[in-house]
Design an enzyme around this catalytic site. Structure first.
Site, mmCIF file in Angstrom:
data_model
loop_
_atom_site.group_PDB
_atom_site.id
_atom_site.type_symbol
_atom_site.label_atom_id
_atom_site.label_comp_id
_atom_site.label_asym_id
_atom_site.label_seq_id
_atom_site.Cartn_x
_atom_site.Cartn_y
_atom_site.Cartn_z
ATOM 1 N N LYS A 41 4.858 8.054 0.321
ATOM 2 C CA LYS A 41 2.451 7.033 0.159
ATOM 3 C C LYS A 41 1.796 8.769 0.750
ATOM 4 O O LYS A 41 0.901 8.627 -0.010
ATOM 5 C CB LYS A 41 2.976 7.118 2.130
ATOM 6 C CG LYS A 41 3.746 4.875 2.001
ATOM 7 C CD LYS A 41 3.142 4.631 0.985
ATOM 8 C CE LYS A 41 3.864 3.356 1.057
ATOM 9 N NZ LYS A 41 3.476 2.098 -0.360
ATOM 10 N N TYR A 95 10.055 6.947 3.341
ATOM 11 C CA TYR A 95 8.629 5.938 3.093
ATOM 12 C C TYR A 95 7.196 6.474 3.061
ATOM 13 O O TYR A 95 6.657 7.000 2.148
ATOM 14 C CB TYR A 95 8.711 4.900 4.148
ATOM 15 C CG TYR A 95 7.419 3.999 4.036
ATOM 16 C CD1 TYR A 95 7.220 2.632 3.826
ATOM 17 C CD2 TYR A 95 6.698 4.633 5.683
ATOM 18 C CE1 TYR A 95 6.206 2.339 3.859
ATOM 19 C CE2 TYR A 95 5.317 3.614 5.559
ATOM 20 C CZ TYR A 95 5.043 2.358 4.903
ATOM 21 O OH TYR A 95 4.111 1.512 4.444
ATOM 22 N N ASP A 105 11.039 -3.547 -15.180
ATOM 23 C CA ASP A 105 11.787 -2.872 -14.337
ATOM 24 C C ASP A 105 11.506 -1.350 -13.759
ATOM 25 O O ASP A 105 11.600 -1.336 -14.758
ATOM 26 C CB ASP A 105 13.387 -2.909 -14.344
ATOM 27 C CG ASP A 105 14.706 -2.762 -12.990
ATOM 28 O OD1 ASP A 105 13.605 -1.945 -12.026
ATOM 29 O OD2 ASP A 105 15.674 -2.139 -13.288
ATOM 30 N N SER A 115 -1.039 3.297 2.091
ATOM 31 C CA SER A 115 -0.487 2.972 3.311
ATOM 32 C C SER A 115 -1.079 4.441 4.107
ATOM 33 O O SER A 115 -0.856 5.002 4.056
ATOM 34 C CB SER A 115 1.017 2.072 3.757
ATOM 35 O OG SER A 115 1.154 3.061 4.543
ATOM 36 N N THR A 149 2.677 -10.744 4.361
ATOM 37 C CA THR A 149 3.311 -10.810 3.384
ATOM 38 C C THR A 149 4.037 -12.068 3.424
ATOM 39 O O THR A 149 4.474 -12.254 5.071
ATOM 40 C CB THR A 149 3.836 -10.228 2.824
ATOM 41 O OG1 THR A 149 5.115 -9.621 3.480
ATOM 42 C CG2 THR A 149 2.613 -9.036 2.304
ATOM 43 N N ILE A 182 1.049 -8.220 -1.918
ATOM 44 C CA ILE A 182 -0.028 -7.866 -2.262
ATOM 45 C C ILE A 182 -0.478 -7.508 -3.711
ATOM 46 O O ILE A 182 -1.403 -7.439 -3.666
ATOM 47 C CB ILE A 182 -0.128 -6.486 -1.991
ATOM 48 C CG1 ILE A 182 0.152 -6.269 0.348
ATOM 49 C CG2 ILE A 182 -1.123 -5.502 -1.762
ATOM 50 C CD1 ILE A 182 -0.017 -4.417 1.368
#
Length: 319
Positions: free
Chosen positions: A172, A168, A69, A156, A203, A15
């Site tokens: 988000k 996760y 980084d 997301s 992707t 993305i």
């Protein structure tokens, strides 16, 4: 977007690369970041800062690759100091997209959180959340001097309901909340910040994972994940959405909100680079396809049947 200065983090592929390509194609000067300057040999996924920069310049755009980084505060500070110095303090757009957890999430898929390594939390949320906050802090200091700018957190629906694992979802939802709360303090400075939800994005990583059996166990069988991406977005669709947002004179009306790429495509009138309108997570038939038990019903539900946004929001109600 001629004359606009942008930063897209995590733009070696996926993305981030798609967003950078569209911004460069639209005429902006694009700084792209990532850890990989040149793609290592034997990497089945590929992608590097050099590859992205070359493609942007082949389209007539201007790109400045910066090896960074995003787990290191010093690298982030050096990035913004460089942009400030080279662009005389000018920054119009920051896209917070850097992410370092795709492989770790796949490797630990279908394990409960108490069986996953504790380090997964940091793998998911140091780059995917804390870094977004730090980049936003540095970006705002440049934007408020001119009282204009836009910050986009690539997020997301994992912030709404459980997807993949606990770290996760927490990350988000925190990104979405960060956009909402930052918007409160930034409104008087005329700087907008939004959270962007792409749909199912085809992707390079996703294609490789499906090819090698990633996400093939547990409650999301491989066949269902594959079907979910049939009408998915290319990585450049989110880029088209961000170009539309960055050139919208009324962007402050959207500040603090969660925006869905497919909704923006309908609102601003753009299609994906393949000429298609990707599926929308609010389409009832697309949601039915995600569950093997209801997949067959999806064939009888028209594409124009949508879940209202207020009803979608109720899915995440915790009261």
């Amino acid at each position: 977007m001629s004359g606009k200065v942008c930063i897209v983090t995590g733009a070696t592929r996926g993305i981030g690369k798609g967003i950078a390509l569209q911004l460069g194609q639209a005429g902006a000067t694009v700084y792209i970041t990532g850890r990989t300057l040149t793609a290592p040999k034997g990497d089945p996924v590929g992608g590097s800062l050099t590859d992205t920069a070359n493609e942007i310049e082949n389209r007539g755009g201007k790109c400045i690759p910066v090896q960074c980084d995003h787990s290191k505060d010093s690298d982030i500070e050096e990035l913004f100091n460089r942009v400030s110095k080279e662009q005389n303090g000018h920054l119009d757009l920051l896209v917070n997209n850097a992410y370092a957890a795709v492989k770790a999430i796949s490797d630990n898929y279908d394990k409960p959180f108490w069986e996953q390594p504790i380090t997964l939390w940091d793998t998911v949320n140091i780059v995917g959340l804390r870094n977004h906050y730090l980049c936003s802090v540095h970006a705002v200091k440049l934007m408020i001097t001119r009282k204009t700018g836009l910050i986009v957190n690539v997020s997301s629906p994992g912030g709404l309901r459980y997807i993949f694992n606990v770290p996760y979802g927490v990350g988000k939802e925190a990104n979405d909340r960060m956009a909402a709360d930052c918007a409160v303090e930034l409104r008087k400075m005329n700087v907008a910040i939004v959270s962007l939800w792409p749909g199912a994005v085809r992707t390079e990583n996703l294609k490789e994972l499906l090819k090698t059996g990633g996400f093939a166990s547990g409650n999301m069988p491989k066949v269902d994940v594959a079907k979910l991406f049939v009408n998915g977005e290319t990585p450049e669709y989110a880029g088209k959405a961000i170009v539309a947002l960055a050139t919208d004179p009324n962007i402050m009306k959207k500040s603090g909100k969660i925006l869905i790429t497919a909704d923006l495509g309908y609102e601003y009138g753009f299609k994906d680079i393949d000429g298609k309108d990707p599926s929308n997570i609010r389409q009832v038939n697309e949601l039915l396809k995600m569950n093997p038990k209801t997949n067959w019903i999806a064939n009888f539900v028209p594409n124009f049947v949508y879940i209202p946004k207020w009803m979608l929001a109720l899915a995440g109600n915790k009261l």
